[in-house]
Scaffold this active site. Structure first.
Site, PDB file in Angstrom:
ATOM      1  N   ILE B 361       0.851  -1.204   0.000  1.00  0.00           N
ATOM      2  CA  ILE B 361       0.000   0.000   0.000  1.00  0.00           C
ATOM      3  C   ILE B 361       0.881   1.246   0.000  1.00  0.00           C
ATOM      4  CG2 ILE B 361      -1.592   1.385   1.403  1.00  0.00           C
ATOM      5  CD1 ILE B 361      -3.116  -1.073   2.110  1.00  0.00           C
ATOM      6  N   GLY B 362       1.945   1.196   0.783  1.00  0.00           N
ATOM      7  CA  GLY B 362       2.885   2.324   0.805  1.00  0.00           C
ATOM      8  C   GLY B 362       3.489   2.544  -0.569  1.00  0.00           C
ATOM      9  N   TRP B 364       2.349   1.816  -3.405  1.00  0.00           N
ATOM     10  CA  TRP B 364       1.360   2.290  -4.384  1.00  0.00           C
ATOM     11  C   TRP B 364       1.439   3.808  -4.515  1.00  0.00           C
ATOM     12  CZ3 TRP B 364      -3.054   5.459  -3.764  1.00  0.00           C
ATOM     13  CH2 TRP B 364      -3.926   5.470  -4.850  1.00  0.00           C
ATOM     14  N   HIS B 365       1.801   4.494  -3.395  1.00  0.00           N
ATOM     15  CA  HIS B 365       1.894   5.954  -3.437  1.00  0.00           C
ATOM     16  C   HIS B 365       3.169   6.422  -4.133  1.00  0.00           C
ATOM     17  CE1 HIS B 365      -0.938   5.176  -0.138  1.00  0.00           C
ATOM     18  NE2 HIS B 365      -1.501   6.293  -0.536  1.00  0.00           N
ATOM     19  N   GLY B 366       4.140   5.544  -4.260  1.00  0.00           N
ATOM     20  CA  GLY B 366       5.418   5.904  -4.878  1.00  0.00           C
ATOM     21  C   GLY B 366       6.465   4.893  -4.439  1.00  0.00           C
TER      22      GLY B 366
END
Lengths: 359, 446
Positions: B361-362, B364-366
């Site tokens: 999930i982390g 996914w942001h970059g």
């Protein structure tokens, strides 16, 4: 009309009514002058070192405030009561004094302040930066007029040829925001000035929403100012000014408004004034026999220097011509902006001149 | 702001279109938005259309319908306009290809009895891997910089791709698992690029979205009132609250590890950042949901007062809900099952699944160490919380007190909020060095 239609109609009518009522109330109250003096600076946050101005608002924790009362209210000058041992020097001027490209503590006034020079009577020189980007003598005169309430012992007014361009007087956001005062000053100087006339719509909330937003942003940015001391976006590349020049030699000298200087100095009244011709970049590149730099042809600039020196002598002004005081290697980006090191060397020169004049 | 208002206006005007053409009109607006919001650079909007057609071709059960052909023609028309405006030969070629595809010839070429088969399932896996590879490339700053340096392309920002990729992957995974309903190309394309959800989600599910979009509705003024109210609320949360908080929020511009802000100022920045990111994100979601309401649709909620939750698991059930449920369904649950089937100890399987999911999930942001650290922070938090649930037993004399559950809730809310807020340090700053420096100052160590 069904229940849904009535609901939509009522919502729209109420929204319109509220919008109109709010604008009418705002029109009557006119809160901007009150807000100008309402500030978190010099209280919750430290006062600003220089006027709020920004080329890139998103990166610099600063916005360009056009209303002078708001600018002064958030300046550190407004938060420091003058003491008996202070010799208060207020700097007017353009972006070279404001400190484009340099941090708030790297400007010429900041450097002079740090030097803590003593006057013969024992008072210490405290310098304040009241400059604002873009050369404009009318805007400087407006600032001077407001600055007089802060008990200056000396006003320092650095100018350059472009500061006196009549055509550019009306381009300043500060001049536009103080249009009545600006017109008054221009009339006193005998300079024709055409500014857009204000109408009733300009006094509504709708018309002033941008000014209100800027005021709010300015207050909010105080936290970042306290935390970082940053008020301008640092540029990654301190590029040198244009070296090779165009052969163009034309410059409209009829546009040069010396009467603005006479009016400005007269307006200072009892506060002594030191007029300075700012340092400019002297290129040695292509066509440098025709031009000093991208801004000024040689002939026009030489004529301006001669006329300014003559005017200063005739009017008995304190005048310092520093046109070549900064070596070309110390200029950055344009023909008027120089490094913090150069600013400090100029500050020393000015400091000595101030002390010498007092003896 | 102008874009939002324009979208809202277009959404309201779409009621003038007859019901049977309304999904097509939404698709036209969506594809138009895709092209207009895409930053100059490679023709990513056109590539998005290609991805949609490609994935649909793989997962289709039925041949092209008449509305699909119209949808293809609309996409081709918009691509032609874009090609004309930007002088793009690629987009022109794709536009021609889409026009050709809309012809009757192709529809007869596609057999109508396409059944799921193992080849298609394998192709679906390849598609998923390709999408992940694309996502990783676009989200890795080093690769993006490399593209600029090598002049392969000056700009690798693909508008809305994080969301587009996750919608496509959801469809491919469901197809692979035999859970995908039959979809027409028009409905599938509309689901992937539905304009209110392009920039910030929510990540809807196709099985929920399509029936909602196809439900026959008559215009009701309350759609305008409720949608307008939600949009205004979103604009207020984003452009007034979040944009004001941004000045005080923790950001790389405010942090210089060599000259750290004062202890108190840093805590203020952290608290402000926590609310800034919530209002920023939730504001955008409100706008998307509001435009959905204007159209008569009910998009899923993404935030439900997450900072008032008494534990980290509850926080994640109420923060970016559509993203966290996506990960729960497609990463956490399958991974946990796989590990348990492979006879891993349950505690270790839970730990690996929890940590792995949150790190993803982390990322996914970059793709950066900081986003991975942010994910790991939450993964650890979730694991510890889960263990504590089974381990902690309060003394019965405390549990019998009336005030005890209330104290526990308030304490839980405060603890959860601070845990989440501290995690934002990794999220807000670009590197671990400055993050740890900020942590140290926040904890009074330096």
């Amino acid at each position: 009309m069904g229940a849904d239609g009535r609901l939509l109609r009522n919502v729209l009518l109420k929204a319109l009514l509220l919008f109109m009522l709010f604008n009418i109330a705002y029109y009557v109250v006119q809160p901007l002058p009150l807000l100008d003096h309402l500030t978190l600076y010099n209280g919750v946050f430290p006062g600003r070192e220089r006027f709020a101005w920004s080329e890139y608002p998103d990166q610099s924790f600063s916005v360009s405030l056009a209303r002078l009362d708001a600018q002064f209210a958030s300046h550190r000058l407004a938060g420091i009561p003058k003491t008996t041992d202070e010799y208060r020097v207020l700097f007017l001027g353009d972006s070279s004094i404001w400190g484009l490209e340099v941090a708030a503590d790297g400007t010429l006034p900041a450097c002079l302040d740090r030097l803590k020079l003593s006057m013969p009577d024992g008072r210490t020189i405290r310098a304040y930066n009241l400059a604002y980007p873009a050369p404009n003598a009318l805007r400087d005169t407006l600032i001077l007029r407001h600055a007089l309430t802060y008990q200056p012992d000396l006003m320092v007014w650095p100018i350059t040829l472009r500061s006196l361009s009549q055509r550019e007087f009306a381009l300043s956001d500060i001049v536009l925001a103080q249009s009545d005062e600006a017109m008054q000053i221009a009339r006193a100087a005998g300079i024709p000035l055409s500014l857009p006339a204000a109408n009733w719509i300009d006094r509504t909330f709708w018309a002033q929403r941008s000014t209100l937003g800027t005021w709010l942003q300015h207050q909010l940015q105080g936290f970042a100012w306290r935390a970082t001391g940053i008020d301008t976006a640092p540029h990654e590349f301190a590029a040198p000014p244009q070296f090779d020049l165009s052969p163009e030699t034309g410059y409209d000298m009829t546009d040069v408004a010396y009467p603005m200087l006479v009016t400005g100095v007269a307006m200072a009244g009892n506060a002594p004034m030191l007029l300075i011709n700012e340092p400019i970049y002297l290129s040695s590149g292509k066509n440098s026999d025709l031009r000093y730099n991208a801004d000024y042809p040689r002939a026009a600039y030489d004529q301006y220097r001669a006329e300014l020196a003559s005017l200063a002598t005739q009017q008995h002004w304190r005048y310092l011509d520093l046109w070549d005081a900064v070596p070309p290697s110390q200029f950055i980006r344009t023909a008027l902006h120089y490094t913090p090191e150069a600013a400090c060397s100029i500050a020393r020169l000015i400091g000595e001149r101030i002390r010498a004049a007092a003896q | 702001m102008t874009t939002v208002l324009l979208w809202a206006l277009l959404a309201a005007l779409s009621w003038l279109v007859p019901m049977r053409f309304r999904p097509l009109s939404w698709l036209a607006i969506s594809v138009g938005a895709l092209y207009t919001l895409q930053a100059p650079g490679p023709d990513f909007a056109t590539v998005t259309l290609l991805l949609i057609v490609g994935v649909w071709w793989l997962v289709r059960r039925d041949p092209l319908t008449r509305s699909d052909q119209l949808a293809l023609l609309i996409c081709a028309g918009i691509a032609f306009c874009a090609a004309f405006l930007h002088g793009s030969a690629v987009t022109l070629a794709i536009g021609l290809a889409l026009t050709a595809a809309s012809g009757t010839t192709l529809s007869t070429l596609i057999p109508s009895e396409m059944e799921d088969n193992s080849t298609h399932r394998r192709l679906a896996v390849l598609w998923i891997m390709a999408l992940i590879a694309l996502l990783v490339t676009l989200k890795t700053p080093a690769l993006v910089s490399l593209s600029r340096v090598t002049l392969v392309t000056p700009n690798l920002s693909w508008f809305g791709f994080s969301y587009i990729a996750f919608r496509l992957m959801h469809v491919l995974i469901d197809y692979r698992n035999g859970r995908l309903p039959s979809l027409t190309l028009r409905d599938f394309a509309l689901y992937v690029v539905f304009f209110p959800t392009l920039s910030a989600g929510p990540i809807d599910r196709v099985g929920r979205f399509v029936p909602d979009a196809l439900t026959e509705r008559r215009f009701k003024a309350r759609y305008l009132v409720a949608g307008g109210e939600r949009i205004l609320w979103g604009l207020f949360r984003k452009f007034v609250i979040a944009d004001s908080l941004a000045y005080w929020a923790l950001s790389p511009a405010l942090i210089d590890p060599a000259k750290m802000p004062r202890f108190g100022d840093l805590w203020i920045m952290l608290y402000v950042y926590a609310f800034y990111i919530f209002f920023d994100f939730a504001g955008y979601t409100d706008i998307a949901i509001g435009i959905g309401i204007l159209l008569g649709l009910t998009l899923p909620e993404n935030f439900r007062r997450p900072y008032t939750r008494a534990n980290i698991a509850a926080f994640w059930n109420h923060w970016h809900i559509t993203l966290s449920t996506w990960y729960r369904d497609y990463v956490f649950t399958p991974l946990s099952r796989t590990l348990l089937r492979a006879n891993w100890p349950p505690a270790l399987a839970a730990f690996i699944a929890q940590l792995g999911t949150m790190i993803l999930i982390g990322l996914w942001h970059g793709v950066s160490w900081n986003f991975a650290a942010w994910g790991a922070w939450h993964g650890m938090g979730l694991y510890v919380h889960r263990r504590m649930l089974t381990q902690i037993r309060w003394p019965s004399r405390l549990e019998s007190q009336l005030w005890f559950p209330r104290v526990l809730t308030v304490g839980g809310v405060l603890l959860t909020f601070h845990f989440v807020a501290l995690g934002w340090v990794f999220f807000a700053l670009p590197d671990l060095h400055s993050s740890f420096a900020v942590f140290a100052r926040l904890l009074g160590i330096n």
